[in-house]
Write a protein that holds these residues in place. Structure first.
Motif, short mmCIF file in Angstrom:
data_model
loop_
_atom_site.label_atom_id
_atom_site.label_comp_id
_atom_site.label_asym_id
_atom_site.label_seq_id
_atom_site.Cartn_x
_atom_site.Cartn_y
_atom_site.Cartn_z
N CYS A 1 0.81 -1.23 0.00
CA CYS A 1 0.00 0.00 0.00
C CYS A 1 0.84 1.28 0.00
CB CYS A 1 -0.95 0.00 1.20
SG CYS A 1 -2.05 -1.42 1.29
N LEU A 2 1.85 1.32 -0.86
CA LEU A 2 2.68 2.52 -0.94
C LEU A 2 2.01 3.62 -1.76
CD1 LEU A 2 6.14 0.79 -1.35
CD2 LEU A 2 5.22 1.92 0.68
N GLU A 3 1.21 3.23 -2.74
CA GLU A 3 0.51 4.24 -3.54
C GLU A 3 -0.46 5.06 -2.68
OE1 GLU A 3 -2.46 4.35 -7.43
OE2 GLU A 3 -0.93 2.79 -7.27
N PRO A 4 -1.31 4.42 -1.85
CA PRO A 4 -2.16 5.23 -0.97
C PRO A 4 -1.37 6.03 0.06
CG PRO A 4 -2.49 2.88 -0.56
CD PRO A 4 -1.69 2.99 -1.81
N LEU A 5 -0.19 5.56 0.45
CA LEU A 5 0.65 6.35 1.36
C LEU A 5 1.06 7.66 0.69
CD1 LEU A 5 2.45 6.87 3.85
CD2 LEU A 5 4.23 5.50 2.72
N LEU A 6 1.50 7.58 -0.56
CA LEU A 6 1.90 8.78 -1.28
C LEU A 6 0.72 9.72 -1.47
CD1 LEU A 6 4.20 7.15 -3.98
CD2 LEU A 6 4.94 8.50 -2.02
N GLU A 7 -0.44 9.16 -1.79
CA GLU A 7 -1.63 10.00 -1.96
C GLU A 7 -2.03 10.65 -0.64
OE1 GLU A 7 -4.54 7.46 -3.68
OE2 GLU A 7 -3.48 7.24 -5.58
#
Length: 386
Positions: A224-230
């Motif tokens: 879940c790195l994409e939602p972290l960046l978002e």
């Protein structure tokens, strides 16, 4: 006591399952009076130190070929020959195995030779195989292997409740022959480094006053790195990201961080012996996984052992984080949930975050060491022979 570990992973690898097996071997090798033989695939990288310990003897089988059914089949006679050789020379007191789809020979050998097998269950193998394997019938094979091991193991340690219930259902394991032992941590290896000193040692443009969030692990979808960046893109506060590791999602993660203009650093793969420095450089550590992914995130325990507050996915296995106030738990991996958790921790005075980190370190030492699991394994083998 002579113990044989059968590993069906690359002991020199750096993924979670490789580290899990290596840490078990390390912990068993530290117990006085234990002679350890490790049957494992020939390491693809430099052999870890445990293989050169005075009380450890490695017995190599053919180097593992990932997702190759032929390797899994050909490994069985190799494992059998190694077990016979070890038994002839040493008289095996116990066999320790982590459940894998290739784990076929050890349960039959242990049963036929009246040797206790201790089974370690890290996750829901059937579900993992059904997701990852392109081969028809792979899930059925995984179920058969799980059933054989469940029925022929003397004692079982499962990493979390769902894994315990699953393996019990495969072999009708009695409650007094199984227990939960969550993933542990080597608290000596994962020890805190003063934050300012750690930031100097990692050679990244991070100042003492910066608020840093660190992730260590493989760049895969379920982390879940994409939602972290978002989530960070939606914050009002300035945050720097330290994302350590590599994997299939690395390039995509870098690209998204660039597109969102997030102040982020990607040092790449770091030797496991140096990871505590990168964790210690952070104000909080990110251990969220997709709630639909089955597993117990070992990285969360490593973060806590380094004295850093965490953000993690809420689960039965991680309830202690909320109970002991060691960080924030979230119900889902949406950017808004992650952002809210970050905001809670950013708003705390640094003294409170430091106290939170100290509690995490204390909890790890008291409850989550690999040495405790190793001692329990030796105890169960001893009870079998009493």
């Amino acid at each position: 006591m002579h113990i044989t570990i059968v590993m069906l992973v690359d002991i020199s690898g750096e993924s979670g399952q490789n580290l899990y097996s290596r840490q078990i071997a390390n912990a068993l090798s530290r117990i006085d009076g234990v002679q350890l033989t490790i049957i494992c695939p020939t390491p693809s990288n430099d052999p870890p130190e445990v293989l050169s310990s005075d009380n450890v003897t490695p017995e190599y089988i053919t180097e593992k070929r990932r997702r190759d059914p032929a390797w899994h089949i050909s490994a069985q006679p190799e494992i059998l020959r190694k077990l016979r050789k070890i038994q002839k020379n040493n008289n095996i007191d116990g066999i320790v195995c982590s459940l894998k789809v290739s784990l076929l020979t050890p349960p039959f050998y242990s049963y036929s030779n009246d040797i206790p097998q201790i089974l370690l269950v890290e996750g829901l193998m059937e579900k993992t195989i059904s997701r990852m394997s392109p081969f028809i019938g792979a899930s059925l094979l995984a179920r058969i292997i799980a059933t054989i091991n469940a029925k022929n193991s003397t004692y079982t340690f499962a990493a979390y409740e769902e894994a315990k219930e699953w393996i019990q259902s495969r072999g009708n394991i009695a409650d007094d022959s199984i227990e939960i032992f969550h993933h542990g941590v080597d608290t000596n290896q994962f020890s805190p480094v003063p934050r300012s000193a750690a930031r100097e040692r990692i050679h990244e443009p991070i100042d003492d006053e910066d608020f840093v969030i660190t992730f260590v692990g493989s760049f895969k979808q379920y982390h879940c790195l994409e939602p972290l960046l978002e989530a960070i893109d939606r914050l009002d506060e300035d945050v720097k990201l330290l994302l350590v590791g590599d994997g299939p999602m690395l390039d995509k993660t870098k690209s998204l961080a660039h597109d969102l203009n997030i102040d982020s650093y990607f040092p790449g793969f770091i030797d496991h012996n140096q990871v505590n420095i990168y964790i210690s450089a952070s104000d909080l550590a990110y251990g969220v996984i997709d709630p639909d992914h089955w597993g117990s995130p070992m990285k969360v325990f490593e973060y806590l052992s380094c004295g850093v507050p965490v953000i993690a996915t809420k689960s039965t296995e991680l309830e202690f984080i909320g109970t002991h106030d060691l960080g924030e738990l979230i119900n889902d991996s949406s950017p808004d949930s992650i952002r809210s958790a970050i905001e809670v921790l950013i708003d705390l005075p640094i003294e409170e975050r430091n106290q939170m980190g100290n509690r995490g370190r204390e909890y790890s030492i008291e409850n989550r060491t690999w040495d405790t699991l190793a001692e329990n394994i030796v105890k169960k083998i001893g009870e079998y022979h009493d």
